[in-house]
Structures are given as C-alpha cells and as structure tokens.
Design an enzyme around this catalytic site. Structure first.
Site, PDB file in Angstrom:
ATOM      1  N   TYR A  92      16.481  56.235  44.033  1.00 35.88           N
ATOM      2  CA  TYR A  92      15.283  55.548  44.520  1.00 35.88           C
ATOM      3  C   TYR A  92      14.835  56.218  45.800  1.00 35.88           C
ATOM      4  O   TYR A  92      15.652  56.781  46.539  1.00 35.88           O
ATOM      5  CB  TYR A  92      15.509  54.033  44.714  1.00 35.88           C
ATOM      6  CG  TYR A  92      15.867  53.588  46.110  1.00 35.88           C
ATOM      7  CD1 TYR A  92      14.892  53.490  47.109  1.00 35.88           C
ATOM      8  CD2 TYR A  92      17.167  53.255  46.443  1.00 35.88           C
ATOM      9  CE1 TYR A  92      15.224  53.083  48.396  1.00 35.88           C
ATOM     10  CE2 TYR A  92      17.498  52.855  47.721  1.00 35.88           C
ATOM     11  CZ  TYR A  92      16.523  52.781  48.691  1.00 35.88           C
ATOM     12  OH  TYR A  92      16.847  52.390  49.965  1.00 35.88           O
ATOM     13  N   PHE A 186      20.494  44.868  50.285  1.00 36.16           N
ATOM     14  CA  PHE A 186      20.926  45.462  49.010  1.00 36.16           C
ATOM     15  C   PHE A 186      21.657  46.796  49.218  1.00 36.16           C
ATOM     16  O   PHE A 186      22.730  47.026  48.661  1.00 36.16           O
ATOM     17  CB  PHE A 186      19.691  45.657  48.118  1.00 36.16           C
ATOM     18  CG  PHE A 186      19.943  46.440  46.868  1.00 36.16           C
ATOM     19  CD1 PHE A 186      20.358  45.807  45.699  1.00 36.16           C
ATOM     20  CD2 PHE A 186      19.746  47.824  46.838  1.00 36.16           C
ATOM     21  CE1 PHE A 186      20.587  46.541  44.536  1.00 36.16           C
ATOM     22  CE2 PHE A 186      19.974  48.551  45.689  1.00 36.16           C
ATOM     23  CZ  PHE A 186      20.390  47.916  44.535  1.00 36.16           C
ATOM     24  N   ASP A 187      21.091  47.673  50.028  1.00 37.55           N
ATOM     25  CA  ASP A 187      21.670  49.019  50.209  1.00 37.55           C
ATOM     26  C   ASP A 187      23.075  48.945  50.810  1.00 37.55           C
ATOM     27  O   ASP A 187      24.005  49.599  50.344  1.00 37.55           O
ATOM     28  CB  ASP A 187      20.795  49.877  51.145  1.00 37.55           C
ATOM     29  CG  ASP A 187      19.455  50.220  50.538  1.00 37.55           C
ATOM     30  OD1 ASP A 187      18.778  49.302  50.024  1.00 37.55           O
ATOM     31  OD2 ASP A 187      19.067  51.404  50.578  1.00 37.55           O
ATOM     32  N   THR A 188      23.204  48.130  51.881  1.00 38.22           N
ATOM     33  CA  THR A 188      24.509  48.014  52.544  1.00 38.22           C
ATOM     34  C   THR A 188      25.528  47.413  51.585  1.00 38.22           C
ATOM     35  O   THR A 188      26.673  47.868  51.501  1.00 38.22           O
ATOM     36  CB  THR A 188      24.398  47.110  53.797  1.00 38.22           C
ATOM     37  OG1 THR A 188      23.342  47.598  54.621  1.00 38.22           O
ATOM     38  CG2 THR A 188      25.689  47.103  54.586  1.00 38.22           C
TER      39      THR A 188
END
Ligand SMILES: Nc1nc2c(ncn2[C@@H]2O[C@H](COP(=O)(O)OP(=O)(O)O)[C@@H](O)[C@H]2O)c(=O)[nH]1
Ligand SMILES: [Mg+2]
Length: 244
Positions: A92, A186-188
């Site tokens: 992404y 979300f990423d972490t």
C-alpha cells in the site's frame, strides 16, 4: 513467472490527488515489467467525487480497480483490499506519493525475492531523506516511535508510520485478520504482531517529501495510538498460533 503485485492506494476525499498519482504510478510500473502489477484504489467514506474519478480512471488504465466501503478508516480499507487480493505481494502507498517511487522495487523485492514477510518504508534509518516536514510532525513521529520502543524494546523496526508497506500472502492470510484497529494504529499493530509471530520485517530507507494536505487529526490520532499500544502491551499481542 513474474510475481504478482497489488498496489493498494487508500483514499479519503482525494478527488484532486488521484489522477496525478495514478498517472505517475503507471508511468513507473510501465518501466518495470519484471513484475505483474495491479492497482486498487481503496475508498471508504469519501464525500467528494473520489469514487467516480477512480472509476473513470479504471476504465482507462489496465489492471486498475476500485474497492469501496461505507465505513471510514484507513486500516479498514487496507484490510479489505489486502485480504481480497490474491497477489504474491500486497503493497500500500499513500495517494500523495510522499515516498519516492524509486524505493518500490526494493520494497517488493524484499518480500518477493528475499524471504521477508513484511517490508516497510522508513524515514528513520540511514540512507533515508526527509524534505519539508513540519517540526510538529517530525516531533510527533519520532516521539511516537520512541514510545513504541519503550513499550516494546527491540520491536524490529524504527518507523511504524510511513505510508509505504508491503506484505506477503502469508502475512495477509494469517496476520491481517488478527488486527483489531481499523484506522491509523493499523500499521503499528501489524508490525508488532508480525514481530511477535517471528515474521521477518525489512526496513527500506526512503526519500520522503511531506505533503501538507493531511487527513490526520494529530491529537486524537496520537491518543488512539497510545491506547492501541496499551492494549497490545497489557492484553497481549495475538499470534497466528494462539488464535488458531
Ligand atoms: N480509504 C481510506 N483512506 C484514508 C482514510 N483516511 C486517510 N486515508 C488515506 O491515507 C493516506 C494518508 O493520508 P494523509 O492524510 O496523507 O496522511 P499523512 O501523510 O500522515 O498526513 C492518503 O492516501 C489518504 O487519502 C480513510 O478513512 N479511508
Ligand atoms: Mg500524506
């Protein structure tokens, strides 16, 4: 056979930015026929003409599709697009292309060729360059990444928040369903669960040019991030085996 790569572009009210992003991205991937690329614009909750414009572009550009959801949240859009994909590598990147595309081949190669399950752009390692970042964003970003290291010593990455990441099929199948956050944490959460599960994470230095047009509400996002860290630290991070 060339690895299949899906590039997801999460978008919220990005009618202005999308055409330029797609034009530039296709110019780049046309120069890289060594991979079998597809692009997915993942929109949820836009109230401008983002979906219409993305649909018009999909009629013109090959292998471009649009994914839509009613509920907002960048994490939610990424979860849907990444789990619906069947590509070998699922990338992404933010629509503003703050991360220079020259890092894309390395990002993809880390997963497609080098055996990593997760690859992430990083603005905090040797070789990276950051241009035009406001002091406020720089401090918040560095402070947040330091906090992650306090909660989780040696997490296996330095920059959790760069909008430029890739995951393997295995990560998409096994870890994405475990992620609870549907927004910016979300990423972490992905990275901490990947680290705990023993999945290899590769950090790639990037050239980053900050785009002042932001959808991030810094105070509330920072608070959500802290709550997310507390949740993972004290309730435990799930692993594929612990939930199987
Ligand atoms: N699908 C989706 N995309 C979002 C949402 N919020 C932000 N984005 C996208 O996430 C990317 C990064 O957002 P941006 O505001 O540039 O974040 P910043 O670079 O950290 O300031 C952009 O492509 C946004 O359009 C959301 O709720 N849903
Ligand atoms: Mg941005």
């Amino acid at each position: 056979m060339a690895a299949t790569v899906d590039i997801v572009i999460p978008v919220l009210n990005e009618e202005v930015a999308i055409p330029f992003c797609i034009e530039k991205l296709y110019a780049f991937i046309d120069q890289h026929p060594e991979r079998d690329w597809r692009v997915v614009v993942a929109d949820n909750g836009s109230s401008d003409r983002t979906t219409e414009i993305a649909t018009e572009l999909a009629a013109v550009y090959p292998k471009l599709s649009v994914s839509t959801l009613d509920q907002r949240g960048r994490g939610r859009a990424l979860k849907k697009a990444w789990t619906e994909s069947d590509a070998d590598v699922r990338v992404y990147m933010d629509v503003d292309l703050s991360t220079d595309l020259m890092s894309l081949p390395l990002l993809v190669a880390a997963v497609a060729d080098d055996g990593y399950e997760v690859a992430i752009g990083s603005r905090l390692i040797k070789g990276s360059e950051v241009v035009d970042r406001t002091l406020k964003r720089e401090i918040t970003s560095r402070g947040y990444n330091m906090l992650i290291h306090i909660f989780f010593p040696f997490p296996g990455f330095k920059d959790a928040q760069c909008g430029f990441k890739a995951v393997s099929r295995k990560t998409a199948d096994n870890l994405i369903p475990l992620i609870r956050d549907n927004a910016w944490f979300f990423d972490t959460e992905l990275l901490l669960i990947a680290g705990k599960s023993g999945y290899g994470i590769k950090e790639i230095p990037v050239h980053w040019e900050d785009d002042p047009d932001t959808r991030v509400k810094i105070a509330s996002t920072a608070w959500e991030d802290v709550k997310g860290l507390l949740r993972l630290r004290f309730k435990g991070r799930p692993t594929p085996t612990s939930t199987a």
